[in-house]
Design an enzyme around this catalytic site. Structure first.
Site, PDB file in Angstrom:
ATOM      1  N   CYS A   2      11.375  -2.785   2.630  1.00  0.00           N
ATOM      2  CA  CYS A   2      10.982  -2.591   4.014  1.00  0.00           C
ATOM      3  C   CYS A   2      12.129  -3.006   4.927  1.00  0.00           C
ATOM      4  O   CYS A   2      13.211  -3.364   4.475  1.00  0.00           O
ATOM      5  CB  CYS A   2       9.744  -3.428   4.334  1.00  0.00           C
ATOM      6  SG  CYS A   2       8.334  -3.096   3.230  1.00  0.00           S
ATOM      7  N   ALA A  55       5.928   1.513   1.009  1.00  0.00           N
ATOM      8  CA  ALA A  55       4.761   1.042   0.261  1.00  0.00           C
ATOM      9  C   ALA A  55       5.020   1.139  -1.238  1.00  0.00           C
ATOM     10  O   ALA A  55       5.207   2.226  -1.773  1.00  0.00           O
ATOM     11  CB  ALA A  55       3.531   1.859   0.638  1.00  0.00           C
TER      12      ALA A  55
END
Length: 617
Positions: A2, A55
């Site tokens: 991320c 994700a």
């Protein structure tokens, strides 16, 4: 993986909420490539957190920034987290925290990190096994914690200012804030030209930009900033006999690889045909078979004509025959990604934007193209990176002259791009003195063990140099280039338990019979074909094609003719002109032999100065 970003600011006045939100969204948007799946922000009076999500674990939950449930007074969350990383021991920690009374709302490892901090405070990072860099805002204490994993696999930059700090996973996020300007001072010039292969830990290249050190917590409160080290490998006697040492290395590595197979998205392995990546791939295949998972998919990189390239000190031969032998023996579903020369040229700008700084030219471009192809089929990849640093695989570990050189061993006998600086710039930057001072400071931090002889002490120093000055730019390169295409690369050899153990093993046990990485080779010998197990170290490949160099040479000539070329505010134009006229290669920032490495660096520095509008101070 991320991207995280944000700030703290205790200024009594400032932009209104609408402008603050717009700024935070702009900073967060710069990290979209790191997190293509989701985006979120959180704003309060004195803190702001932004997040982009890739994700990998629990795709249906785990949106960020993640706030704890409101306190009993209903005044808001106790803590808010923006997290980049993977936690490999999150199942164990989740069970432990549940037993302590915590109630989890998601399946994500992010919530485990948040609740670990609520339970253990500043001791929480020491309980985490994984790769991570995150920002946690404690609302009660009005305190920001910036935390980075032990080996620095995941990046986190920060900029202190008069009333707070800015931070981001990459410099581009900080650059998106109007308070920060892209400037290069004398230290930055020294880093760029004298130490591109041994960058100073914590230096963010841009003036006023820093990087959270591996194994460090930066804590920011109103009017105060402090740093705390929560981990270092240290120095202690190794008491295990050879058989126990061998067994322990195998067990640690096998456990690490199995932990790192956890993912709710497709996973693969990067396979170069060397013992490092082959061992990771073989252990992954064993673990996948044992747990009923599908066959491991593997990828390698190659270039047209690579089989005809003559070996050198860095490359002992083409990868392809060894890749085939390993893939066939292990039984992977393998793909070789062949990269044409023109594709390398086309990828240059994307790589510069990914790294936010001049890098390693075509080696970065080929890695970017490999990762782009991998990402079409996988979201997570296992890498053999870091084995040479902890097991002693690089040539400089075995070169007496390099070990005794009195500088970073991999720079022994090499000329850096600092040789091209204009005389007045060199006089101010003093690259030789800067390099010597950085070397001295790094040595001062090397762990010591009482009673070691001079040889053992020196090798312990060199391993410290490798972990703190050689490995970080390699990890940074892999992170930034992989995240540019939304690919998460995991590095099992950076498991802190393995590093803590192996770095204490005496040299004679790490290199039994004088064989580089002999301990690793023997630990995985039953998993691989002999030609792969015993293959000598062979570095990451560079393209053998001539067109790439021809295009760079033409670009360099264009720069020489451009009186406004910003690179020549730093570099001596006539030195470059003379070298090109005489057919001599320019000094390269890389240690691996490459005839166009210096040209690449010259052109990239100019492109970077223009693209980022870098001011010189």
């Amino acid at each position: 993986m991320c991207g995280v970003t944000g700030w703290t600011d205790w200024a009594p006045d400032g932009p209104d909420d609408r402008h603050r939100e717009a700024t935070l969204r702009a900073m967060t948007a710069t990290l979209a490539c790191r997190g293509p799946d989701d985006s979120g922000i959180w704003l309060s009076r004195h803190a702001a957190l932004g997040h982009r999500r890739l994700a990998v674990i629990a795709p249906d939950s785990g949106a960020q920034p993640l706030a704890d449930t409101p306190d009993t007074a209903g005044t808001g969350p106790r803590a808010v987290l923006s997290y980049n990383g993977e936690l490999y021991n999150h199942p164990e920690l989740r069970r432990e925290l549940t037993a302590l009374g915590h109630v989890f709302r998601t399946r994500s490892d992010t919530e485990v990190v948040l609740r670990a901090h609520l339970q253990w405070g500043a001791d929480a990072p020491g309980r985490l096994n994984g790769i991570f860099a995150y920002a946690l805002w404690d609302t009660a204490r009005q305190e920001l914690s910036l935390v980075r994993d032990r080996l620095g696999v995941k990046p986190l930059f920060w900029h202190p200012h008069a009333t707070g700090v800015l931070f981001g996973s990459e410099p581009k996020a900080v650059l998106a804030h109007p308070r920060f300007r892209a400037e290069l001072d004398t230290e930055g010039i020294a880093e760029l030209f004298a130490l591109p292969a041994a960058p100073t830990p914590g230096h963010g290249l841009f003036r006023g930009l820093y990087e959270v050190l591996p194994g460090e917590i930066v804590t920011v409160t109103r009017g105060a900033t402090r740093t705390t080290r929560y981990w270092s490998p240290g120095a202690r006697p190794h008491t295990d006999d050879p058989a126990t040492t061998l067994r322990t290395v195998r067990e640690l590595l096998a456990d690490t690889v199995e932990r790192q197979l956890i993912a709710d998205v497709p996973l693969c392995s990067l396979l170069s045909g060397g013992v490092d990546s082959s061992a990771i791939t073989a252990l992954a295949a064993l673990a996948a078979e044992r747990t009923g998972q599908s066959k491991i998919t593997s990828f390698s990189v190659d270039f047209p004509g690579s089989a005809d390239r003559a070996p050198d000190a860095w490359r002992t031969g083409a990868d392809a025959p060894f890749v085939r032998a390993a893939a066939d023996h292990i039984g992977t579903l393998h793909t070789s990604v062949v990269i044409p020369d023109d594709d390398l040229l086309d990828a240059r700008d994307a790589v510069l934007r990914a790294r936010d700084r001049p890098g390693w030219g075509e080696m970065d471009a080929s890695l970017y193209l490999l990762f782009r192809e991998v990402r079409r089929r996988s979201t997570v990849a296992l890498s053999g990176e870091a084995a040479d640093e902890i097991f002693g695989g690089y040539p400089y570990f075995h070169d007496p002259a390099a070990l005794a050189s009195g500088t970073f061993p991999w720079l022994h006998g090499r000329t850096t791009p600092a040789a091209l600086l204009r005389p007045e710039v060199a006089a101010e930057v003093r690259p030789a003195e800067y390099t010597a001072e950085q070397y001295r400071r790094t040595l001062a931090g090397a762990p010591r063990l009482a009673g070691e002889d001079d040889g053992a002490r020196r090798l312990r120093e060199v391993f410290h140099l490798a972990l703190t000055r050689w490995l970080p730019p390699l990890l940074e390169r892999v992170d930034r280039v992989s995240m540019a295409v939304g690919l998460e690369v995991r590095v099992p050899f950076c498991d802190h338990r393995l590093v803590e153990y192996v770095t204490q093993v005496p040299w004679a046990l790490r290199t039994p019979g004088g064989r580089p990485k002999g301990l690793l080779r023997d630990a995985v010998r039953d998993l691989l074909p002999p030609q792969v197990t015993d293959r000598p170290k062979s570095g990451y490949p560079s393209t053998p094609a001539v067109r790439y160099g021809e295009v760079l040479a033409a670009r360099a000539q264009e720069l020489l003719a451009d009186r406004q070329a910003p690179v020549f505010e730093l570099v001596d134009r006539e030195l470059v002109r003379t070298a090109l006229a005489e057919g001599r290669p320019l000094p390269s920032p890389r240690t691996a032999p490459n005839p166009v490495g210096g040209l690449d660096h010259l052109v990239q520095v100019d492109e970077w100065l223009r693209a980022y509008r870098v001011g010189l101070r």
